[in-house]
Design a protein around this motif. Structure first.
Motif, PDB file in Angstrom:
ATOM      1  N   UNK A  57       0.827  -1.206   0.000  1.00 58.23           N
ATOM      2  CA  UNK A  57       0.000   0.000   0.000  1.00 58.23           C
ATOM      3  C   UNK A  57       0.861   1.256   0.000  1.00 58.23           C
ATOM      4  N   UNK A  58       0.268   2.410  -0.343  1.00 58.24           N
ATOM      5  CA  UNK A  58       1.014   3.662  -0.250  1.00 58.24           C
ATOM      6  C   UNK A  58       1.588   3.841   1.147  1.00 58.24           C
ATOM      7  N   UNK A  59       2.750   4.472   1.262  1.00 52.62           N
ATOM      8  CA  UNK A  59       3.426   4.555   2.559  1.00 52.62           C
ATOM      9  C   UNK A  59       2.811   5.549   3.529  1.00 52.62           C
ATOM     10  N   UNK A  60       1.996   6.467   3.022  1.00 50.93           N
ATOM     11  CA  UNK A  60       1.404   7.478   3.893  1.00 50.93           C
ATOM     12  C   UNK A  60       0.007   7.827   3.442  1.00 50.93           C
ATOM     13  N   UNK A  61      -0.576   8.831   4.076  1.00 52.28           N
ATOM     14  CA  UNK A  61      -1.932   9.239   3.751  1.00 52.28           C
ATOM     15  C   UNK A  61      -2.966   8.393   4.458  1.00 52.28           C
ATOM     16  N   UNK A  62      -4.180   8.412   3.933  1.00 54.59           N
ATOM     17  CA  UNK A  62      -5.290   7.658   4.504  1.00 54.59           C
ATOM     18  C   UNK A  62      -5.567   6.418   3.664  1.00 54.59           C
ATOM     19  N   UNK A  63      -5.691   5.273   4.332  1.00 53.29           N
ATOM     20  CA  UNK A  63      -6.025   4.014   3.687  1.00 53.29           C
ATOM     21  C   UNK A  63      -7.287   3.459   4.334  1.00 53.29           C
ATOM     22  N   UNK A  64      -8.122   2.806   3.537  1.00 60.35           N
ATOM     23  CA  UNK A  64      -9.416   2.329   4.025  1.00 60.35           C
ATOM     24  C   UNK A  64      -9.517   0.818   3.916  1.00 60.35           C
ATOM     25  N   UNK A  65      -9.888   0.180   5.023  1.00 54.36           N
ATOM     26  CA  UNK A  65     -10.321  -1.213   5.031  1.00 54.36           C
ATOM     27  C   UNK A  65     -11.828  -1.184   5.195  1.00 54.36           C
ATOM     28  N   UNK A  66     -12.545  -1.469   4.127  1.00 57.68           N
ATOM     29  CA  UNK A  66     -14.006  -1.354   4.113  1.00 57.68           C
ATOM     30  C   UNK A  66     -14.627  -2.702   4.444  1.00 57.68           C
ATOM     31  N   UNK A  67     -15.342  -2.764   5.572  1.00 61.81           N
ATOM     32  CA  UNK A  67     -15.884  -4.018   6.070  1.00 61.81           C
ATOM     33  C   UNK A  67     -14.802  -4.810   6.767  1.00 61.81           C
ATOM     34  N   UNK A  68     -14.244  -4.239   7.827  1.00 68.79           N
ATOM     35  CA  UNK A  68     -12.965  -4.707   8.387  1.00 68.79           C
ATOM     36  C   UNK A  68     -13.061  -5.996   9.181  1.00 68.79           C
ATOM     37  N   UNK A  69     -14.252  -6.386   9.667  1.00 69.07           N
ATOM     38  CA  UNK A  69     -14.317  -7.565  10.530  1.00 69.07           C
ATOM     39  C   UNK A  69     -13.411  -7.394  11.734  1.00 69.07           C
ATOM     40  N   UNK A  70     -12.727  -8.466  12.127  1.00 64.72           N
ATOM     41  CA  UNK A  70     -11.836  -8.357  13.292  1.00 64.72           C
ATOM     42  C   UNK A  70     -10.489  -7.738  12.940  1.00 64.72           C
ATOM     43  N   UNK A  71     -10.237  -7.474  11.642  1.00 62.99           N
ATOM     44  CA  UNK A  71      -9.106  -6.625  11.310  1.00 62.99           C
ATOM     45  C   UNK A  71      -7.941  -7.173  10.517  1.00 62.99           C
ATOM     46  N   UNK A  72      -8.024  -8.317   9.832  1.00 62.29           N
ATOM     47  CA  UNK A  72      -6.822  -8.809   9.144  1.00 62.29           C
ATOM     48  C   UNK A  72      -6.283  -7.861   8.079  1.00 62.29           C
ATOM     49  N   UNK A  73      -7.155  -7.217   7.332  1.00 58.19           N
ATOM     50  CA  UNK A  73      -6.681  -6.293   6.302  1.00 58.19           C
ATOM     51  C   UNK A  73      -6.136  -5.024   6.949  1.00 58.19           C
ATOM     52  N   UNK A  74      -6.868  -4.465   7.905  1.00 62.44           N
ATOM     53  CA  UNK A  74      -6.428  -3.228   8.563  1.00 62.44           C
ATOM     54  C   UNK A  74      -5.088  -3.423   9.258  1.00 62.44           C
ATOM     55  N   UNK A  75      -4.915  -4.545   9.960  1.00 62.15           N
ATOM     56  CA  UNK A  75      -3.652  -4.800  10.645  1.00 62.15           C
ATOM     57  C   UNK A  75      -2.513  -4.953   9.640  1.00 62.15           C
TER      58      UNK A  75
END
Length: 215
Positions: A57-75
């Motif tokens: 992913x881009x190194x900075x800015x805002x990134x979105x995990x849409x429908x995150x559940x318990x968080x595997x993508x966000x983490x």
């Protein structure tokens, strides 16, 4: 769970907290999951395909995990881009609590787990990653994507994983028709019965970049 779904705002099923071992962005560890959230026993196959078939992913800015559940993508995003702000968005309040708990345990202070309406209107995203909730129904799913994809920054990408037999190809056609001006929609990868779809928002003056039809 009866009428209780992972996309319920406040699941009525027993919380049944559990610990599972995972490997995310090259880091192994444990996370807390619970009943009433999506795939509480493991990283589901679709998310695994998405994580394996998207670039860093881009190194900075805002990134979105849409429908995150318990968080595997966000983490994973937070581990890969520690200088970015990761918005983990879900309607399920139990899921959001788990993301906050897991991010804190993993020492990731760049994760913001929030309800959709808690994302400030002026936030735009350099990237979106999502295993979208297909089972909410076509109308709700389309509304979800129509709300968030236009919030991509110029030259930003949304990466979506959808099971082939749950309508990935028809969703690709809908995306291409809906986001016809200023976007390109492509199938980026296929694996384990899933498609990874990429929606790119073009910058000013890119012209001549229409959607790519489904093969």
């Amino acid at each position: 769970m009866g009428s209780d779904h992972y996309f319920s705002a406040s699941p009525s099923s027993a919380e049944n907290l559990r610990r599972i071992s995972v490997s995310l962005a090259g880091r192994a560890g444990e996370v807390t999951t619970a009943g009433g959230v999506f795939s509480p026993d493991h990283v589901d196959a679709g998310t695994a395909v998405l994580l394996a078939n998207t670039p860093p992913p881009p190194p900075g800015g805002n990134l979105l995990d849409l429908g995150c559940g318990w968080g595997p993508i966000a983490l994973s995003l937070a581990l890969q881009s520690p200088r970015a702000t990761i918005w983990a968005v879900d309607v399920n309040e139990r899921a959001l609590d788990l993301v906050r708990r897991n991010a804190a345990e993993w020492g990731l202070d760049n994760v913001r787990a929030v309800l959709p309406d808690e994302v400030p209107d002026d936030v735009v995203f350099r990237g979106i990653r999502s295993n979208p909730p297909i089972r909410v129904g076509k109308h709700e799913l389309h509304g979800l994507l129509e709300r968030w994809i236009p919030r991509l920054d110029e030259r930003g990408d949304a990466w979506l994983v959808v099971q082939r037999n749950l309508g990935s190809d028809s969703l690709q056609r809908w995306l291409a028709a809906t986001f016809e001006s200023g976007y390109t929609v492509t199938r980026a990868a296929t694996g384990r019965g899933f498609r990874v779809l990429k929606v790119r928002r073009h910058g000013a003056g890119t012209g001549g970049t229409g959607p790519v039809p489904v093969p």
